[in-house]
Structures are given as C-alpha cells and as structure tokens.
Design a protein around this motif. Sequence first.
Motif, PDB file in Angstrom:
ATOM      1  N   GLU A  36       0.832  -1.203   0.000  1.00  0.00           N
ATOM      2  CA  GLU A  36       0.000   0.000   0.000  1.00  0.00           C
ATOM      3  C   GLU A  36       0.869   1.257   0.000  1.00  0.00           C
ATOM      4  O   GLU A  36       0.584   2.232  -0.704  1.00  0.00           O
ATOM      5  CB  GLU A  36      -0.920  -0.008   1.221  1.00  0.00           C
ATOM      6  CG  GLU A  36      -2.049  -1.025   1.131  1.00  0.00           C
ATOM      7  CD  GLU A  36      -2.858  -1.102   2.421  1.00  0.00           C
ATOM      8  OE1 GLU A  36      -2.523  -0.350   3.373  1.00  0.00           O
ATOM      9  OE2 GLU A  36      -3.801  -1.910   2.477  1.00  0.00           O
ATOM     10  N   ILE A  37       1.934   1.223   0.794  1.00  0.00           N
ATOM     11  CA  ILE A  37       2.864   2.362   0.834  1.00  0.00           C
ATOM     12  C   ILE A  37       3.550   2.521  -0.516  1.00  0.00           C
ATOM     13  O   ILE A  37       3.713   3.640  -1.020  1.00  0.00           O
ATOM     14  CB  ILE A  37       3.901   2.164   1.959  1.00  0.00           C
ATOM     15  CG1 ILE A  37       3.209   2.205   3.322  1.00  0.00           C
ATOM     16  CG2 ILE A  37       4.989   3.229   1.881  1.00  0.00           C
ATOM     17  CD1 ILE A  37       4.118   1.837   4.478  1.00  0.00           C
ATOM     18  N   TYR A  38       3.937   1.400  -1.098  1.00  0.00           N
ATOM     19  CA  TYR A  38       4.595   1.445  -2.410  1.00  0.00           C
ATOM     20  C   TYR A  38       3.658   2.035  -3.460  1.00  0.00           C
ATOM     21  O   TYR A  38       4.064   2.879  -4.269  1.00  0.00           O
ATOM     22  CB  TYR A  38       5.022   0.034  -2.815  1.00  0.00           C
ATOM     23  CG  TYR A  38       5.856  -0.009  -4.076  1.00  0.00           C
ATOM     24  CD1 TYR A  38       7.232   0.149  -4.020  1.00  0.00           C
ATOM     25  CD2 TYR A  38       5.256  -0.211  -5.320  1.00  0.00           C
ATOM     26  CE1 TYR A  38       8.001   0.106  -5.173  1.00  0.00           C
ATOM     27  CE2 TYR A  38       6.022  -0.246  -6.474  1.00  0.00           C
ATOM     28  CZ  TYR A  38       7.390  -0.091  -6.394  1.00  0.00           C
ATOM     29  OH  TYR A  38       8.146  -0.122  -7.529  1.00  0.00           O
ATOM     30  N   LYS A  39       2.398   1.608  -3.437  1.00  0.00           N
ATOM     31  CA  LYS A  39       1.422   2.133  -4.396  1.00  0.00           C
ATOM     32  C   LYS A  39       1.196   3.627  -4.166  1.00  0.00           C
ATOM     33  O   LYS A  39       1.058   4.406  -5.121  1.00  0.00           O
ATOM     34  CB  LYS A  39       0.096   1.384  -4.272  1.00  0.00           C
ATOM     35  CG  LYS A  39      -0.945   1.823  -5.306  1.00  0.00           C
ATOM     36  CD  LYS A  39      -2.232   1.047  -5.158  1.00  0.00           C
ATOM     37  CE  LYS A  39      -3.227   1.452  -6.245  1.00  0.00           C
ATOM     38  NZ  LYS A  39      -3.505   2.898  -6.266  1.00  0.00           N
ATOM     39  N   GLU A  40       1.178   4.038  -2.911  1.00  0.00           N
ATOM     40  CA  GLU A  40       1.017   5.459  -2.596  1.00  0.00           C
ATOM     41  C   GLU A  40       2.192   6.261  -3.156  1.00  0.00           C
ATOM     42  O   GLU A  40       2.018   7.373  -3.668  1.00  0.00           O
ATOM     43  CB  GLU A  40       0.924   5.642  -1.081  1.00  0.00           C
ATOM     44  CG  GLU A  40       0.614   7.072  -0.657  1.00  0.00           C
ATOM     45  CD  GLU A  40       0.513   7.222   0.852  1.00  0.00           C
ATOM     46  OE1 GLU A  40       0.297   8.361   1.312  1.00  0.00           O
ATOM     47  OE2 GLU A  40       0.664   6.206   1.570  1.00  0.00           O
ATOM     48  N   ALA A  41       3.381   5.683  -3.078  1.00  0.00           N
ATOM     49  CA  ALA A  41       4.569   6.345  -3.621  1.00  0.00           C
ATOM     50  C   ALA A  41       4.465   6.479  -5.140  1.00  0.00           C
ATOM     51  O   ALA A  41       4.785   7.534  -5.706  1.00  0.00           O
ATOM     52  CB  ALA A  41       5.819   5.556  -3.246  1.00  0.00           C
TER      53      ALA A  41
END
Length: 275
Positions: A36-41
């Motif tokens: 999820e953090i990666y996608k947000e990035a």
Amino acid sequence: MFHKLFYLLLLVMLNFGCSKEDPPINKPAKHEKSFEIYKEAVDSLESGDYFYASKKFAEAETILPQIEFAAKASLMSSYCLYIINFYDEAIENLERFIKVYPADKNIAYANYLLAISLYEQILDEKKDIVPLLKSKEKIELFLNEYPNSEYALDLKFKLDLINNQLAAKELYIAKYYIQSQKWIPAINRLKVIVEKYSETIFIEEALHRLVEVYFIVGLLEEAKTTAVILGYNYNTSKWYENSYKILNKEYKIKKIEKTKKDDGLIKRTIKKLLK
C-alpha cells in the motif's frame, strides 16, 4: 527538463516493465501495508509530488518482503530526489543502493543516475573544479565497467564536454601566467592540455601558446618542434599561421584557393527527385 522527463520514462519502464514481478493480487496480510505504501509512492510520483514520493518509496523499501522490490523502491526514491534537484541526497541514496544491492539488475542505471547527478552540478570551471573532477571520475568508472551499456554513449558525450571544460580552465590559467610573464608556470599548464586534453578544441591554441612562450624565453628548438607538431596536425588552423609568423617574421602564408567541386550529378539527382 526534457532530459529529466527522459530519465523518468526510463524509471517507469524499470518500475512496470516486467509484469511477472508485479506484486501478486493475493498478498499475505502482513505485507499488505508495504505494498500500500509502495502504491502510494507510485501515485505521488505520477501526480508530480516527487518529494513525498521519495519519502514513501524510502519507507516502503524498509518493509517490502522481496529484495527486488526493496531495491526498486530505493532506486525510485533516489530518482525522485534527483528530479527535484536534491542532488546531495540523491547521490547519498544512490551510493547506498550500489553498496546494498550490488547484484540488482538495475545497477548500471543506478551508476548512470549517480554520474548524471554529479554532472548536473557543474557550474563554472573557472570557479570550482571539484564537481568537474568528481563527475569525470564517476563517468570514467562507468564507461570502464559498462562500456556497452545503453547509457554509455550519453556519458561519452558528457565526458568530452567535461574534458573541454578542464582544458579551458588550464588555458585560462596559462594565459594569466603569460600576461604576468610567469613563463615556467605557463609552460606547465599548456603541457597539461597537450598531454591530457589533446582531443579537445583547445589543443590548437595551446600548441601555439607553447610556441609563443618557448620563443620568448629563447628555447627556439622547442618552439620549432612544437610548431611542426601544430602544422602537421592542424596546417589550416589560424594558430598554425600565427605560430609560423612568430618563427618567420617575413613569411606570408599563401591562402589555398578551394577548387570548385563538380556538383552536376548532385543537381541532376535533385532535379529528378523534384519531378
């Protein structure tokens, strides 16, 4: 900015080029947060919020379960810093990437981006030579390590520009010494150009200035030898003409008239194309 958009395209290709490496749809619950953090990035990157994207990629790197995704997040974080001209931070991140992920498939790109980050900090060779030397060293290391890389041609071009800037600096200092009548330091600076930067655009003037200084201090044989080298390699140069005038005060170089080329075939071919 065009170049940075080009680098962005490369990063996007690296990021999404291989679908088999994309995170699986059914991710384990404990890893959901990292993706999820990666996608947000990625979303922040695509929206142009590079600083925030860099922070999220860095955060994702620390918790992503697979090393290839962690490496990718680290490289993306470095790129985001580079794109907003945070060069020092980008360089620090890239150097860490190279140490932590030496076997990563994108290691050549990381080294390339590192070299570019150093290169883009070059301002004025007359004021600060350190960025020039650092960039030159990194580019030469890259070309030795990855001579057939897709990035090699671009860095060879940039290396030529750096060498020209370094030669310009040496010539600038040599001229200062000549004006100050400090002949030995002037000769030493000019020799640096001849020995290290002979393929730059400043080599002709450097050879002429050597002829000039040698003649002034009475080293006539050295002056003649240097003039011969200049004439052999650049016999149509104005600097050779100037050097010849120093050694032969009454000699006037004859201008060579260019013969007219037979362009009849060219014109006939063009006429055919226009029909």
